[in-house]
Design a protein around this motif. Sequence first.
Motif, PDB file in Angstrom:
ATOM      1  N   LYS A 118     -28.233  14.087 -30.505  1.00 39.04           N
ATOM      2  CA  LYS A 118     -27.972  14.323 -29.478  1.00 39.04           C
ATOM      3  C   LYS A 118     -27.067  15.137 -28.611  1.00 39.04           C
ATOM      4  O   LYS A 118     -26.406  16.388 -28.172  1.00 39.04           O
ATOM      5  CB  LYS A 118     -27.637  13.194 -28.708  1.00 39.04           C
ATOM      6  N   ARG A 119     -25.883  15.146 -30.037  1.00 36.05           N
ATOM      7  CA  ARG A 119     -24.111  15.815 -29.432  1.00 36.05           C
ATOM      8  C   ARG A 119     -24.649  17.422 -29.446  1.00 36.05           C
ATOM      9  O   ARG A 119     -24.453  17.794 -28.845  1.00 36.05           O
ATOM     10  CB  ARG A 119     -23.360  15.054 -30.180  1.00 36.05           C
ATOM     11  N   ASN A 120     -25.360  17.638 -30.350  1.00 35.24           N
ATOM     12  CA  ASN A 120     -25.592  19.216 -31.136  1.00 35.24           C
ATOM     13  C   ASN A 120     -26.437  19.715 -30.377  1.00 35.24           C
ATOM     14  O   ASN A 120     -26.452  21.024 -30.022  1.00 35.24           O
ATOM     15  CB  ASN A 120     -26.205  19.165 -32.487  1.00 35.24           C
ATOM     16  N   LEU A 121     -27.564  18.729 -29.722  1.00 35.66           N
ATOM     17  CA  LEU A 121     -28.927  19.561 -28.774  1.00 35.66           C
ATOM     18  C   LEU A 121     -27.935  19.631 -27.562  1.00 35.66           C
ATOM     19  O   LEU A 121     -28.138  20.843 -27.348  1.00 35.66           O
ATOM     20  CB  LEU A 121     -29.947  18.216 -28.769  1.00 35.66           C
ATOM     21  N   GLU A 122     -27.341  18.927 -27.114  1.00 36.70           N
ATOM     22  CA  GLU A 122     -26.365  18.787 -25.891  1.00 36.70           C
ATOM     23  C   GLU A 122     -25.387  20.463 -25.593  1.00 36.70           C
ATOM     24  O   GLU A 122     -26.226  21.585 -25.094  1.00 36.70           O
ATOM     25  CB  GLU A 122     -25.798  18.210 -25.412  1.00 36.70           C
ATOM     26  N   TYR A 123     -24.630  20.167 -26.991  1.00 30.60           N
ATOM     27  CA  TYR A 123     -23.899  22.065 -26.965  1.00 30.60           C
ATOM     28  C   TYR A 123     -24.528  23.866 -27.324  1.00 30.60           C
ATOM     29  O   TYR A 123     -24.558  24.172 -26.551  1.00 30.60           O
ATOM     30  CB  TYR A 123     -22.995  21.854 -28.314  1.00 30.60           C
ATOM     31  N   LEU A 124     -26.504  23.317 -27.839  1.00 29.63           N
ATOM     32  CA  LEU A 124     -26.855  24.194 -28.517  1.00 29.63           C
ATOM     33  C   LEU A 124     -27.698  24.678 -26.851  1.00 29.63           C
ATOM     34  O   LEU A 124     -28.007  25.095 -26.453  1.00 29.63           O
ATOM     35  CB  LEU A 124     -27.602  23.706 -29.423  1.00 29.63           C
ATOM     36  N   THR A 125     -27.679  23.508 -26.139  1.00 36.22           N
ATOM     37  CA  THR A 125     -29.094  23.813 -24.523  1.00 36.22           C
ATOM     38  C   THR A 125     -28.562  23.563 -23.167  1.00 36.22           C
ATOM     39  O   THR A 125     -28.975  24.389 -22.683  1.00 36.22           O
ATOM     40  CB  THR A 125     -29.827  22.797 -25.283  1.00 36.22           C
ATOM     41  N   GLU A 126     -27.453  22.542 -23.002  1.00 38.73           N
ATOM     42  CA  GLU A 126     -27.401  22.278 -22.239  1.00 38.73           C
ATOM     43  C   GLU A 126     -26.872  23.068 -21.195  1.00 38.73           C
ATOM     44  O   GLU A 126     -25.844  24.398 -21.034  1.00 38.73           O
ATOM     45  CB  GLU A 126     -26.481  20.568 -21.947  1.00 38.73           C
ATOM     46  N   ARG A 127     -27.138  23.569 -19.485  1.00 39.83           N
ATOM     47  CA  ARG A 127     -26.842  24.216 -18.700  1.00 39.83           C
ATOM     48  C   ARG A 127     -25.315  24.214 -18.689  1.00 39.83           C
ATOM     49  O   ARG A 127     -24.358  26.081 -18.306  1.00 39.83           O
ATOM     50  CB  ARG A 127     -27.310  24.526 -17.338  1.00 39.83           C
ATOM     51  N   ASN A 128     -24.586  23.568 -18.632  1.00 41.21           N
ATOM     52  CA  ASN A 128     -23.002  23.306 -18.562  1.00 41.21           C
ATOM     53  C   ASN A 128     -22.165  23.379 -20.112  1.00 41.21           C
ATOM     54  O   ASN A 128     -21.415  23.441 -19.965  1.00 41.21           O
ATOM     55  CB  ASN A 128     -22.411  22.150 -18.297  1.00 41.21           C
ATOM     56  N   SER A 129     -23.047  23.696 -20.757  1.00 44.04           N
ATOM     57  CA  SER A 129     -22.246  23.910 -22.172  1.00 44.04           C
ATOM     58  C   SER A 129     -21.133  24.756 -22.804  1.00 44.04           C
ATOM     59  O   SER A 129     -21.446  25.915 -21.956  1.00 44.04           O
ATOM     60  CB  SER A 129     -23.378  23.762 -23.575  1.00 44.04           C
ATOM     61  N   GLU A 130     -20.378  24.924 -23.724  1.00 45.94           N
ATOM     62  CA  GLU A 130     -19.351  25.688 -23.438  1.00 45.94           C
ATOM     63  C   GLU A 130     -20.255  26.737 -25.046  1.00 45.94           C
ATOM     64  O   GLU A 130     -19.564  27.516 -25.179  1.00 45.94           O
ATOM     65  CB  GLU A 130     -17.803  25.325 -24.049  1.00 45.94           C
ATOM     66  N   CYS A 131     -21.199  26.263 -25.096  1.00 50.81           N
ATOM     67  CA  CYS A 131     -21.627  27.382 -26.010  1.00 50.81           C
ATOM     68  C   CYS A 131     -21.917  28.794 -26.105  1.00 50.81           C
ATOM     69  O   CYS A 131     -22.673  29.046 -24.587  1.00 50.81           O
ATOM     70  CB  CYS A 131     -23.515  26.560 -26.668  1.00 50.81           C
ATOM     71  N   CYS A 132     -21.705  29.598 -26.237  1.00 52.29           N
ATOM     72  CA  CYS A 132     -21.500  31.270 -25.368  1.00 52.29           C
ATOM     73  C   CYS A 132     -22.795  31.971 -26.794  1.00 52.29           C
ATOM     74  O   CYS A 132     -21.803  32.902 -26.741  1.00 52.29           O
ATOM     75  CB  CYS A 132     -20.304  31.526 -25.147  1.00 52.29           C
ATOM     76  N   GLU A 133     -23.495  31.658 -28.189  1.00 50.16           N
ATOM     77  CA  GLU A 133     -23.206  32.442 -28.773  1.00 50.16           C
ATOM     78  C   GLU A 133     -25.328  32.846 -28.439  1.00 50.16           C
ATOM     79  O   GLU A 133     -25.895  33.519 -30.082  1.00 50.16           O
ATOM     80  CB  GLU A 133     -23.829  30.939 -30.151  1.00 50.16           C
ATOM     81  N   GLU A 134     -25.831  32.767 -27.178  1.00 49.34           N
ATOM     82  CA  GLU A 134     -26.970  33.320 -27.436  1.00 49.34           C
ATOM     83  C   GLU A 134     -26.869  34.822 -27.365  1.00 49.34           C
ATOM     84  O   GLU A 134     -27.933  35.359 -27.850  1.00 49.34           O
ATOM     85  CB  GLU A 134     -27.379  32.619 -26.233  1.00 49.34           C
ATOM     86  N   ARG A 135     -26.520  35.227 -27.006  1.00 47.08           N
ATOM     87  CA  ARG A 135     -26.290  36.437 -27.044  1.00 47.08           C
ATOM     88  C   ARG A 135     -25.954  37.511 -28.894  1.00 47.08           C
ATOM     89  O   ARG A 135     -25.918  39.188 -28.210  1.00 47.08           O
ATOM     90  CB  ARG A 135     -24.598  36.972 -26.249  1.00 47.08           C
ATOM     91  N   TYR A 136     -25.625  36.726 -29.480  1.00 47.60           N
ATOM     92  CA  TYR A 136     -25.496  37.180 -30.853  1.00 47.60           C
ATOM     93  C   TYR A 136     -26.328  36.532 -32.096  1.00 47.60           C
ATOM     94  O   TYR A 136     -26.470  37.584 -32.765  1.00 47.60           O
ATOM     95  CB  TYR A 136     -24.283  36.156 -31.204  1.00 47.60           C
ATOM     96  N   TYR A 137     -27.344  35.558 -30.918  1.00 49.64           N
ATOM     97  CA  TYR A 137     -28.198  34.808 -31.682  1.00 49.64           C
ATOM     98  C   TYR A 137     -29.653  35.180 -31.418  1.00 49.64           C
ATOM     99  O   TYR A 137     -29.115  34.643 -30.045  1.00 49.64           O
ATOM    100  CB  TYR A 137     -27.790  34.058 -33.006  1.00 49.64           C
ATOM    101  N   THR A 138     -30.519  36.085 -31.484  1.00 49.79           N
ATOM    102  CA  THR A 138     -31.857  35.237 -31.087  1.00 49.79           C
ATOM    103  C   THR A 138     -32.470  34.127 -31.013  1.00 49.79           C
ATOM    104  O   THR A 138     -33.016  33.804 -29.975  1.00 49.79           O
ATOM    105  CB  THR A 138     -32.721  35.864 -31.692  1.00 49.79           C
TER     106      THR A 138
END
Length: 355
Positions: A118-138
């Motif tokens: 759950k924690r990793n899924l939320e980090y990778l996909t939740e709208r309010n997540s601080e993850c900013c890696e989508e711009r570098y990985y398809t």
Amino acid sequence: MPFVIKDEDQGGNNKQHLNLSTLAYEVISSDMFTFGEEKLSGFINTVFEYYYPLAEASIGRSLNRLIGELDKCLSNIPGDEKTKQQVLERLVSQKKERLIEKAKSYESGKTFKFWLNKRNLEYLTERNSECCEERYYTKRGKYIKCVLEEYARLPYIDREKIYFSPLMEEIQAAIRDKSQLRVVTGRDVIYSVYPYDILSDPLSTTNYLVGYCTRYGNSEDEKRPCSFRISALKSIRQEKSKSAFLKASLWKQLSQTITSRGVQFLVGNETEIHVKLTKAGVTKYRRQTHLRPPFVREQDNGIYVFQCTTAQAEFYFFKFGKDAEIIHPAELRNKFKIMYEAAINTYICEGGQLE
């Protein structure tokens, strides 16, 4: 920005396909066995969760850290702001290019699927997540792969620190707060530990919790030097109500003991170990420096005297086989005899002959 989930996957899609290089898959399989983790999903989730904040594969995070470091450095350097900004942008651009190329360099190998917690899924996909890696990985799988590939190329001792991050943090907090630790070993023995530091053996192969200890709940016990392999512990809990304050002389004594013995052999008293070495045994002693006990003197008939604990002598000389005969102490000699006989019995068939 986090990774976008397709409309049909809204509500959570934690199934993840992954392809790791042969090297990374073998390292992860080996670490799972060493750390006692049986489930691949559990291991990958643990490593990803504890390592992505530190990994260069988290390109957005890495660049943000670099910008912060450069801002701090450049602010103390005289010059116009425009030039300093150009320098910052150029350095960040170079770092970005290098990290993107590194992410592309990992080869394919073993394909499998696992389930994101759950924690990793939320980090990778939740709208309010601080993850900013989508711009570098398809794809999020590519990002996860790169974090794991980077982990697999770290020295073992660093991988151990990552996997056991919660234990490491609990120890560091206790050292900082000068609190005791409640430590449960793999054999379910409980100790109160006055933590000194997290240290490794001379070859940096294993992390140890080092300090003084007593049996848990036995405050009258004499405080003894101790070292626990962190990977072999069941649990560690800081006990803030119990002070770990000790006299400076005791910590100094412990430091001297660590220097003379190494962290692996703090338990037990040093004694003279008399060993009869063959010529081959002498050669082995000269060449095998890992955990080698200090040489004291040579006696007649090929008997050599060493100063160490019996545990260190057992660990070091047992692998010498016929080229090292323990003469003294008698208890250690008898222990070697019993262990060698037990090993021979393993290879004896029903007829009483060696197979």
